[in-house]
Structure formats: structure tokens, C-alpha cells
Design a protein around this motif. Sequence first.
Motif, PDB file in Angstrom:
ATOM      1  N   THR A  31     -45.399  92.951 -18.369  1.00 10.99           N
ATOM      2  CA  THR A  31     -46.621  92.293 -18.688  1.00 10.99           C
ATOM      3  C   THR A  31     -47.384  92.351 -17.409  1.00 10.99           C
ATOM      4  O   THR A  31     -47.019  92.518 -16.278  1.00 10.99           O
ATOM      5  N   ASP A  85     -49.615  89.685 -16.691  1.00 10.16           N
ATOM      6  CA  ASP A  85     -49.676  88.394 -15.835  1.00 10.16           C
ATOM      7  C   ASP A  85     -49.240  87.058 -16.855  1.00 10.16           C
ATOM      8  O   ASP A  85     -48.691  85.933 -16.370  1.00 10.16           O
ATOM      9  N   GLU A  86     -48.811  87.480 -18.325  1.00  8.42           N
ATOM     10  CA  GLU A  86     -48.188  86.429 -19.088  1.00  8.42           C
ATOM     11  C   GLU A  86     -46.784  86.278 -18.673  1.00  8.42           C
ATOM     12  O   GLU A  86     -46.188  87.383 -18.309  1.00  8.42           O
ATOM     13  N   THR A 146     -43.084  86.119 -20.047  1.00 11.02           N
ATOM     14  CA  THR A 146     -42.254  86.602 -21.246  1.00 11.02           C
ATOM     15  C   THR A 146     -41.125  86.457 -20.749  1.00 11.02           C
ATOM     16  O   THR A 146     -40.253  87.056 -19.773  1.00 11.02           O
ATOM     17  N   ASP A 160     -43.303  90.882 -14.675  1.00  9.52           N
ATOM     18  CA  ASP A 160     -44.814  91.164 -14.675  1.00  9.52           C
ATOM     19  C   ASP A 160     -45.125  91.889 -13.362  1.00  9.52           C
ATOM     20  O   ASP A 160     -44.500  91.840 -12.662  1.00  9.52           O
TER      21      ASP A 160
END
Length: 250
Positions: free
Chosen positions: A184, A186-187, A189, A194
Motif C-alpha cells: 500500500t 500509506d494505509e 494493512t 507500505d
Amino acid sequence: MRVTFAGVGEAFDELLPNTSLLVESGDSSILLDCGFTATCRFWSLATRPLDLDAVFVSHFHADHYFGLPALVVRSIEEGRTKRLTVLGPNGIESRFNRLMELAYSNAMTKAKFEIFFIECVPGEDFKHSGFRFRFALNDHSMPCLAIRLDAGGKSLYYSGDGKPTDATVDLAEDCDLVVHEAFTLDEITLGHGDVGTSLEMARKSGAKACALVHMKRTIRHTMMDMIKMAIQTVPEVNAFVPEPGDVYEF
């Protein structure tokens, strides 16, 4: 050392093959991960595919090892005689045998080469096929082995999937190239890295360069400008996003 990015994509990217790296040093070569969409790309890129010494499986998710039957059966068809080593986590031999039975039952009866298995354990280092192997566990949804390869005075770190850990940062110390999953932008997960975390890991480890791979398809194909901006925020790291077929030599 020469690294060919046979694939750079995540599991279900319709445009990019699963992440898979062909690493060569002198006359030695190893394929790092072999997912279900990576094998054909390997055959199209390798100059000496039948001379491949080994395949390393980081963990038992399909996009990292379901390409093994296609790799092996084509090798049989092409007349391979050289022994192939398959390395991976605990259970690699039984996983391989089950997969081969499901995909191409009895294919190995036609093989003119031996398959040799090595179970890899964090903290247990060894030399094989011209490389020194070292391992550490990444933070993923199932046990995933990050790997460090040293040969000819050069070093490569490959994360497999997952977030960095203290052990993987130590493993990658002063590597010439870190190849890290950056699923990702910046989220957060669960079980995945990321872009920012991967770049910071490369910076902390003192890596000379960092390749970001295995990005979520919706991010990789629509947010490249933002990815490049994120890379620029960590100028200490020579970071890039490779395409399938790209070669990095050091």
C-alpha cells in the motif's frame, strides 16, 4: 550480482506477473519466489533457464509458489539433467509433492534430474549454489522468510511479503539492494508493508538501493505520481519501482 525482475506484481494483478526475481552471480543463479503467473516470464527472460541452480520459496501463498509445477514440467520437456534445489520454509518438500500431484500427476517419473530440498530456518546460515544464505521472519499473515544472499562481495535482501521486523532490518544491514514488498501507499494493512515503511526499513538498514515491488494493483496503476513523491521524501535511499524485465546490476 545481476537481478532480473521476472515479476513485480501482487497476487491478482492482471497486468503484472507475480513478484519473482532471477538472481545471478558468476555461473550461479537462483529464482526467488515462483508464483502462478511468474513462470512463463522467467522462461522468456532467462538466458540459460536450464542452468538455474535453485528456487527459493518465501512462504506458502499461491502467488509465491504455485508456479513450481510449470517450471519443473517445462524443464522436463526441455531435457534438463542438472539437479534443481528447492528451498523454503518448514514443509517445503511435502508442499511441493502435493502441488505436483495436483498439477501434473506422475510428471516426475519422466524427469532426468533430481530435486533436492532444503528447509530454511532463521538464524541458520549456509552456503549453496554459489551463494551464502541467511534468513529472518517478516511480519505476514503466515510465516514468511525474508532472505539475504551474498556472493562475490555483493549482497541482496528480498522481503517476501510482510512488514519489516527488527530481525529483517538487521538481516538487510548494508545490503547493496533491498527488494521490499510495498503493498500500500500509506494505509495500514494487516500483514503487509507500505511504501513509507519499506523505504524507512531500507534507510535504517543502510541499503545502497531499494526496489519497491508487490504493490496493490489499484495503487500501482493509478497512483504512481504519489509513489514517486513518497520516494523523494527519503533522499538517503536510491529507491525505484521496477517493471517486469528490468535488470539491476551491482
